[in-house]
Design an enzyme around this catalytic site. Structure first.
Site, PDB file in Angstrom:
ATOM      1  N   PRO A 276       0.833  -1.212   0.000  1.00  0.00           N
ATOM      2  CA  PRO A 276       0.000   0.000   0.000  1.00  0.00           C
ATOM      3  C   PRO A 276       0.862   1.254   0.000  1.00  0.00           C
ATOM      4  O   PRO A 276       1.924   1.294   0.617  1.00  0.00           O
ATOM      5  CB  PRO A 276      -0.778  -0.130   1.317  1.00  0.00           C
ATOM      6  CG  PRO A 276       0.156  -0.882   2.213  1.00  0.00           C
ATOM      7  CD  PRO A 276       0.861  -1.871   1.315  1.00  0.00           C
ATOM      8  N   CYS A 345       2.697  28.969 -17.006  1.00  0.00           N
ATOM      9  CA  CYS A 345       2.231  29.328 -18.345  1.00  0.00           C
ATOM     10  C   CYS A 345       1.812  28.093 -19.139  1.00  0.00           C
ATOM     11  O   CYS A 345       2.392  27.753 -20.173  1.00  0.00           O
ATOM     12  CB  CYS A 345       3.311  30.113 -19.090  1.00  0.00           C
ATOM     13  SG  CYS A 345       3.648  31.710 -18.341  1.00  0.00           S
TER      14      CYS A 345
END
EC number: 4.1.1.20
Length: 423
Positions: A276, A345
């Site tokens: 996990p 951007c």
């Protein structure tokens, strides 16, 4: 359950106000809860108490030394996919005999390092990898314990980019070639087959694909044992999902998963290994960020925050959902519907679209939830944005567990070629 709660209308990590951390450390910053990490590990461990498995935390989910050391003290092992992750696990105090080495592209150098360390097993994913591992182990006069990652061709019904158990995925060896692969292990020097490995994907929200894969594994182990292979370990991987969206139905609880595993594999007399990652760390961390601007667009409102896709890649990469919460709660606040975006951007630098939120303004603090897994570990320095800080909270204490990278540190990593250096 996590330990991020409002106290006197200020969001806290355990007993530390997130406003305190923002003022001292700055934003953006990852904040982890020690109590949540340990609780999630214990809940998962206790779901399999009857089987006494080895629980190897998937280091790729969160590789910070403080996180690994916290889990090591709980008795966790580690699932690693690189030499660097192995080095981190060892330095955090995880014993080598509790470490499994996964991944499709292990190099000879990585194999040698792992053999010297004395790891529990290699989860091998291809024939060429077997041949290289045999050569390395033989040269070192060692025997490498091997589990073959078998691709069971089971659809995990999860996001295409985190599905790993279908025939077209790059992971594992085809179910149909198991006999010849294990025969090859027996024939190659320096190798011994000790187990079987299977991992069908991440963020599974239904137990049916697990059950289907694990039933195939039971049949496979019985078949291999009948053919003379001493199969002692079954690595069942990870993949159980966590709740990212508060309003949606939650994934199965570890206790439900544990009971299914006991029903399917409980009589097989094998040590079980689990890997996990997200389940332990995902909801143990948040990304704390500050609103820079509230911008009115053409028919749309944007909140521009100081975190960006280089800090948290999951929304841009997977269209992942993360809940947003203001750090200061105002039950009388006017409500807003807006997109949450970063300053990079790229149009993909978007965390949420059309999200309902209390109205905010520049300087307000917010968190993105469920960022403890695949958050900081996937960050980059795109747009020359330094790596952000990481903080761990325990009770009423907090510590910086990774300092914020400075612009000077980042830029100084570049080296000019000799012809550009003016004496």
């Amino acid at each position: 359950m996590d330990h991020f709660t409002y106290k006197n209308d200020i969001l806290h990590a355990e007993d530390v106000a997130l406003t305190t951390i923002a003022q001292a450390v700055g934003t953006p910053v990852y904040v982890y809860s020690h109590a949540t990490l340990t609780r999630h590990y214990r809940v998962f461990r206790d779901a399999f108490k009857a089987l006494n498995p080895l629980i190897c935390f998937a280091v790729k989910a969160n590789s910070n030394q403080a996180v690994l050391a916290t889990l090591a003290r709980e008795g966790a092992g580690a699932d690693v996919v690189s030499k660097g992750e192995l080095m981190r696990a060892l330095r955090a105090g995880i014993p080598a005999e509790k470490i499994v080495f996964s991944g499709v592209g292990k190099t000879a150098d990585e194999m040698e390092y792992a053999l010297k360390a004395g790891i529990k097993q290699f989860n091998v994913e291809s024939e060429p990898e077997l041949e290289v591992l045999s050569a390395v182990a033989t040269r070192m006069e060692q025997t490498a314990p091997v589990s073959i990652r078998v691709n069971p061709d089971v659809d995990a019904k999860t996001h295409a980019k985190i599905s790993t158990g279908k025939a077209e995925n790059k992971f594992g060896i085809s179910w149909t070639r198991v006999d010849e692969i294990y025969a090859k292990i027996a024939a190659l020097p320096g190798l011994v087959a000790t187990g079987v490995d299977v991992h069908i994907g991440s963020q599974l929200t239904d137990l049916a694909p697990f059950r289907e894969a694990f039933i195939r594994v039971v049949d496979l182990v019985k078949h291999l044992r009948a053919n003379g292979h001493d199969i002692r370990h079954i690595d069942l991987g990870g993949g159980l999902g966590i709740p990212y969206v508060a309003e949606e139905k939650a994934p199965p609880l570890p206790a439900e998963y544990g009971q299914m595993v006991i029903d399917v594999l409980g009589d097989l007399d094998c040590e079980l290994i689990f890997e996990p990652g997200r389940l332990i760390a995902g909801n143990a961390g948040v990304l704390l960020t500050e609103v820079i601007y509230r911008k009115e667009g053409e028919g749309k409102t944007f909140y521009i925050v100081d975190a960006a896709m280089n800090d948290l890649a999951r929304p841009a990469m997977y269209d992942a959902h993360h809940d947003f919460f203001p750090v200061k709660r105002d039950t009388d606040a006017e409500m807003d519907v807006a997109d949450f975006v970063g300053p990079i951007c790229e149009s993909g630098d978007t965390f949420a679209k059309g999200r309902k939120t209390p109205r905010l303004q520049g300087g307000d603090l917010m968190i993105m939830k469920s960022c403890g897994a695949y958050g900081a570990v996937m960050s980059s320095t795109y747009n020359t944005r330094p790596l952000v800080a990481e903080v761990m909270v325990k009770g009423d204490q907090y510590a910086v567990i990774r300092p914020r990278q400075s612009l000077e540190e980042l830029i100084s990593l570049d080296c000019l070629p000799h012809w550009e250096i003016v004496s």
